[in-house]
Design an enzyme around this catalytic site. Structure first.
Site, PDB file in Angstrom:
ATOM      1  NE  ARG A  93      -2.739  -8.026  -4.243  1.00 38.38           N
ATOM      2  CZ  ARG A  93      -3.526  -8.220  -3.197  1.00 38.38           C
ATOM      3  NH1 ARG A  93      -2.987  -8.285  -1.997  1.00 38.38           N
ATOM      4  NH2 ARG A  93      -4.814  -8.362  -3.332  1.00 38.38           N
ATOM      5  CG  HIS A 126      -1.935  -1.010   1.336  1.00 35.30           C
ATOM      6  ND1 HIS A 126      -2.137  -1.778   2.460  1.00 35.30           N
ATOM      7  CD2 HIS A 126      -2.873  -1.428   0.439  1.00 35.30           C
ATOM      8  CE1 HIS A 126      -3.144  -2.612   2.266  1.00 35.30           C
ATOM      9  NE2 HIS A 126      -3.597  -2.430   1.046  1.00 35.30           N
ATOM     10  CE  LYS A 161     -12.967  -7.172   5.282  1.00 34.94           C
ATOM     11  NZ  LYS A 161     -12.369  -6.550   4.116  1.00 34.94           N
ATOM     12  CB  SER A 204      -4.524  -6.611   4.791  1.00 30.07           C
ATOM     13  OG  SER A 204      -4.093  -5.370   4.295  1.00 30.07           O
TER      14      SER A 204
HETATM   15  O1  PNS Z   1      -8.925  -2.951   0.340  1.00 30.28           O
HETATM   16  P1  PNS Z   1     -10.261  -3.474  -0.082  1.00 30.28           P
HETATM   17  O2  PNS Z   1     -10.986  -4.032   1.117  1.00 30.28           O
HETATM   18  O3  PNS Z   1     -10.164  -4.427  -1.230  1.00 30.28           O
HETATM   19  O4  PNS Z   1     -11.116  -2.204  -0.576  1.00 30.28           O
HETATM   20  C1  PNS Z   1     -12.391  -2.372  -1.122  1.00 30.28           C
HETATM   21  C2  PNS Z   1     -13.121  -1.024  -1.266  1.00 30.28           C
HETATM   22  C3  PNS Z   1     -13.095  -0.266   0.047  1.00 30.28           C
HETATM   23  C4  PNS Z   1     -12.423  -0.179  -2.321  1.00 30.28           C
HETATM   24  C5  PNS Z   1     -14.577  -1.327  -1.720  1.00 30.28           C
HETATM   25  O5  PNS Z   1     -15.115  -2.309  -0.901  1.00 30.28           O
HETATM   26  C6  PNS Z   1     -15.466  -0.099  -1.678  1.00 30.28           C
HETATM   27  O6  PNS Z   1     -15.305   0.815  -2.454  1.00 30.28           O
HETATM   28  N1  PNS Z   1     -16.415  -0.085  -0.724  1.00 30.28           N
HETATM   29  C7  PNS Z   1     -17.311   1.038  -0.502  1.00 30.28           C
HETATM   30  C8  PNS Z   1     -18.768   0.697  -0.882  1.00 30.28           C
HETATM   31  C9  PNS Z   1     -18.983   0.868  -2.365  1.00 30.28           C
HETATM   32  O7  PNS Z   1     -18.754   1.906  -2.944  1.00 30.28           O
HETATM   33  N2  PNS Z   1     -19.449  -0.220  -3.005  1.00 30.28           N
HETATM   34  C10 PNS Z   1     -19.707  -0.264  -4.426  1.00 30.28           C
HETATM   35  C11 PNS Z   1     -18.442  -0.624  -5.175  1.00 30.28           C
HETATM   36  S1  PNS Z   1     -18.747  -0.798  -6.888  1.00 30.28           S
END
Ligand code: PNS
Length: 171
Positions: free
Chosen positions: A96, A20, A44, A134
Site C-alpha cells: 500500500r 485482500h 497473537k 485489518s
Molecule cells: O498479514 P500479515 O500479518 O502482515 O502477514 C504476515 C505473514 C503471515 C506473511 C508473516 O508473518 C509470516 O510469513 N509468518 C510466518 C512465519 C515466518 O515464515 N516467518 C519468517 C518470515 S521471513
C-alpha cells in the site's frame, strides 16, 4: 503435463478486507491456483479464531467469479516450509505504501534465502484500498465509524457484532 503455477497469499486476515479480496482476484489472473493461507499464531491475540477466519474467507471466495482457482487453508510455522510443501512457485503480498515495502523487503529476502525457488511477488494495492488495513478496520469499527465498502458485507456484520461484544465485556 505442465504443473499448475501455485501462489500462496499468506496473512493474518483478522479480518479479511476488500483490499485482500482485490489482491486475491488479481492473483488468480497471474497464477493457476491461489492458496489463501491464514497464519496460525497462538501468541497473537486475534478478534476472530483461525476457524472463524477460514469460514469467513471461504464464504467470500466462493462468491467470486474466480472461485474455482482459490483454496483457503491455514498454516503454522515458517511460510517457506508451507510454500514448499504446497509446491508453490510464488508468495503474493500487497503493497500500500513505502512503509509496506520496508516491512516486506527483509521478509522477502529472508524467504528467498530459505526457499530460492519461491518468488515473492508484490502487487500494488488498488487506490481504493490504499488506506485499508485489518488493524485500522477494527479500530474504526470499535469506535463506531463506518467501514462500509472496505470489508466484505458478510464479514462486516460479524465484525460489528464481535467488537460490540468485546466493548460490552470490557465495560
Ligand atoms: O498479514 P500479515 O500479518 O502482515 O502477514 C504476515 C505473514 C503471515 C506473511 C508473516 O508473518 C509470516 O510469513 N509468518 C510466518 C512465519 C515466518 O515464515 N516467518 C519468517 C518470515 S521471513
Amino acid at each position: 503435463m505442465v504443473s499448475p503455477r501455485i501462489a500462496i497469499f499468506p496473512g493474518s486476515f483478522d479480518p479479511l478486507t476488500n483490499g485482500h479480496v482485490d489482491l486475491i482476484r488479481r492473483s488468480t489472473h497471474l497464477f493457476d491456483r491461489v492458496v489463501v493461507a491464514v497464519l496460525v499464531n497462538p501468541e497473537k491475540r486475534s478478534l476472530f479464531s483461525v476457524d472463524e477466519r477460514l469460514t469467513q474467507i471461504r464464504e467470500v471466495c466462493q462468491l467470486l467469479p474466480e472461485s474455482a482457482q482459490i483454496e483457503v487453508d491455514a498454516f503454522e510455522g515458517l511460510l517457506m516450509h508451507y510454500a514448499l510443501k504446497r509446491e508453490a512457485c510464488a508468495v503474493v503480498r500487497g503493497l500500500r505504501s513505502g512503509v509496506d515495502f520496508e516491512y516486506e523487503r527483509p521478509m522477502a529476502t529472508m524467504n528467498a534465502h530459505l526457499a530460492p525457488t519461491v518468488e515473492t511477488v508484490c502487487l500494488l494495492a488498488d487506490a481504493r484500498y490504499a488506506h485499508v488495513s485489518s488493524r485500522l478496520i477494527k479500530e474504526v469499527a470499535s469506535l463506531g465509524g463506518s467501514i462500509d465498502g472496505l470489508v466484505p458485507t458478510s464479514i462486516c456484520e460479524r465484525l460489528l457484532a464481535r467488537v460490540r461484544a468485546e466493548t460490552a465485556t470490557r465495560s
